[in-house]
Enzyme design. Structure first.
Site, PDB file in Angstrom:
ATOM      1  N   ASP A 193      -7.538   4.465   6.266  1.00 19.53           N
ATOM      2  CA  ASP A 193      -6.378   4.984   5.532  1.00 19.53           C
ATOM      3  C   ASP A 193      -5.778   6.181   6.287  1.00 19.53           C
ATOM      4  OD1 ASP A 193      -4.357   5.214   3.716  1.00 19.53           O
ATOM      5  OD2 ASP A 193      -5.609   5.843   2.033  1.00 19.53           O
ATOM      6  N   ASP A 233       0.810  -1.222   0.000  1.00 14.09           N
ATOM      7  CA  ASP A 233       0.000   0.000   0.000  1.00 14.09           C
ATOM      8  C   ASP A 233       0.844   1.272   0.000  1.00 14.09           C
ATOM      9  OD1 ASP A 233      -2.500   1.525   0.205  1.00 14.09           O
ATOM     10  OD2 ASP A 233      -1.664   2.128   2.121  1.00 14.09           O
TER      11      ASP A 233
HETATM   12  O1  DOR Z   1      -3.187   9.122   0.656  1.00 15.55           O
HETATM   13  C1  DOR Z   1      -2.482   8.169   0.902  1.00 15.55           C
HETATM   14  N1  DOR Z   1      -1.545   8.229   1.877  1.00 15.55           N
HETATM   15  N2  DOR Z   1      -2.626   7.046   0.205  1.00 15.55           N
HETATM   16  C2  DOR Z   1      -1.773   6.006   0.326  1.00 15.55           C
HETATM   17  O2  DOR Z   1      -1.968   5.015  -0.339  1.00 15.55           O
HETATM   18  C3  DOR Z   1      -0.618   6.089   1.244  1.00 15.55           C
HETATM   19  C4  DOR Z   1      -0.882   7.063   2.313  1.00 15.55           C
HETATM   20  C5  DOR Z   1       0.361   7.451   3.096  1.00 15.55           C
HETATM   21  O3  DOR Z   1       1.080   6.537   3.532  1.00 15.55           O
HETATM   22  O4  DOR Z   1       0.578   8.638   3.312  1.00 15.55           O
END
Ligand code: DOR
Length: 425
Positions: free
Chosen positions: A304, A151
């Site tokens: 998230d 991810d």
């Molecule tokens: O917006 C996001 N931030 N999407 C991701 O897939 C990673 C995450 C991050 O780790 O900051």
């Protein structure tokens, strides 16, 4: 460890609702029923007007430790999670270094042992999350890792993803994909649509996500392995997963709270707090993601939670790192679009099953079960104040929002860690 009596609430789990007190001793639910007596010395938690539910489980939290402790730590993220009603969170592996070996994963698990909630770890699919060779998945699985993901990026190489799915199937673990075709997304900082044209910010087309969802569905069909789709954001992705489920493929999907209530119009003020990946999409996409929750295409609402330091966000929109906080606001945001029963399915028992934590999280609230509970006042209203969040970062898109639905108490392994909306750990 003192006994705990949760008194005067309505228990709500996958089995339904009933008026009941809940007595907890030695980390286990000892009794569920009306009019229970508090044993001498017990801590009594008032649940009047509240719902007593299995604790929430977050499949998708960026804890930033090791490597970016100025933005979050296991300790601060776990405190934020407890305040948000979570009893378990899954730490994403895009730390520095990444969680692509037993050594780094063990370090986070060890830190988690002292945290307010249970911290599970997702392992990386590829070494360094570089998408070139597989991480030692068996070694990580032997530590108890049940979810694997790169991810932050998706696995671009289809042949490598096929191999990862084959290994995952053999190991009995689940892969979780961040669906983004890097070539299609290259250079984009927001959703590609009328707002990106108007603002002059390069866009990420919906197809960048949908192309990988479609490819991975073909690979699931080929391998028979389980796959979880992280943070789906487009109408096309939801429809692909809906059809795959109708076909009987072993897939699950999640949506992030911000994709339920915010659109690309929020980027109109160029505030980098609204930069996130996948980006905030158009109104039709938001409606489709909500419809996916309603008809069961989407199994999970996961935060998230992505902390970023103020100085890194205080730059022009397209230069800011993507990501928003979520742990302390997710429940109330989800309650703004779906009824409580459904929200609990999406945020407690369904994610607990996907994370492999269903033996101790996600309920039922029943005698003999590990005592991981949250007490929610569904009618309480509160105002988000970025300055008062327990997270070490401040990048919430909801600063100043008035939300309905508040976590009153959280009990983790029989210990009250949040009482009357205050963190004790
Ligand atoms: O917006 C996001 N931030 N999407 C991701 O897939 C990673 C995450 C991050 O780790 O900051």
């Amino acid at each position: 460890m003192a006994d705990v009596l949760v008194r005067g609430g309505e228990v709500l789990d996958a089995g339904g609702r009933r008026r009941a007190d809940v007595l907890v001793a030695d980390a286990v639910v000892r009794a569920v029923g009306e009019g229970l007596e508090a044993p001498a010395g017990a801590t009594v938690l008032d649940a009047g007007g509240c719902v007593v539910a299995p604790g929430l489980v977050d499949l998708h939290a960026h804890l930033r430790q090791p490597g970016r402790e100025e933005t979050e730590t296991v300790e601060t993220a776990a405190r934020a999670a407890a305040l948000g009603g979570y009893t378990a969170i899954v730490a994403m592996p895009n730390t520095e270094p990444p969680l692509d070996s037993a050594g780094t994963a063990r370090e986070v698990l060890e830190l988690g042992r002292h945290a307010a909630v249970e911290v599970a770890v997702a392992g990386a699919i590829t070494v360094g999350r570089a998408g070139e060779r597989l991480a030692p998945m068996a070694e990580l699985a032997a530590l108890g890792v049940r979810l694997f993901t790169d991810d932050g990026t998706g696995v671009q190489d289809g042949a490598l993803m096929r191999r990862a799915l084959d290994y995952a199937r053999g190991l009995g673990v689940t892969l979780a994909q961040h669906c983004e075709d890097e070539r299609l997304a290259a250079g984009g900082a927001m959703h590609e649509g009328s707002w990106s044209s108007r603002l002059g910010i390069p866009g990420v087309p919906a197809a960048a996500e949908e192309a990988m969802v479609a490819r991975d569905l073909a690979l699931v069909r080929l391998t028979g392995a389980r796959l979880h789709f992280l943070h789906l954001s487009t109408a096309g992705s939801v429809e692909l997963v809906r059809r795959a489920k109708a076909e009987g493929l072993p897939v699950t999907a999640e949506a992030a709270p911000h994709h339920l209530v915010l659109t690309d119009a929020a980027v109109g003020g160029f505030d980098p707090v609204f930069r996130v990946n996948p980006p905030l999409r158009g109104e039709a996409d938001v409606a489709a993601v909500r419809a996916g929750l309603a008809d069961g295409t989407i199994d999970v609402v996961a935060t998230d939670h992505a902390p970023h330091a103020p100085e890194t966000k205080d730059v022009p929109f397209a230069e800011a790192p993507p990501g928003m906080l979520g742990l302390e606001t997710a429940l109330a945001v989800a309650l703004s679009v779906a009824p409580l029963e459904q929200v609990l399915a999406l945020m407690s028992w369904q994610p607990a099953a996907i994370a492999g934590l269903a033996d101790r999280h996600g309920g039922p609230v029943a005698e003999g079960r590990p005592a991981n509970l949250c007490v929610i006042d569904p009618a309480a209203t509160w105002q988000v104040d970025a300055g008062r969040l327990a997270s070490r970062s401040r990048n919430t898109p909801y600063d100043g929002w008035k939300l309905t639905g508040r976590v009153r108490h959280t009990v983790v392994a029989g210990v009250p860690v949040v009482v009357d909306a205050e963190a004790l750990r």
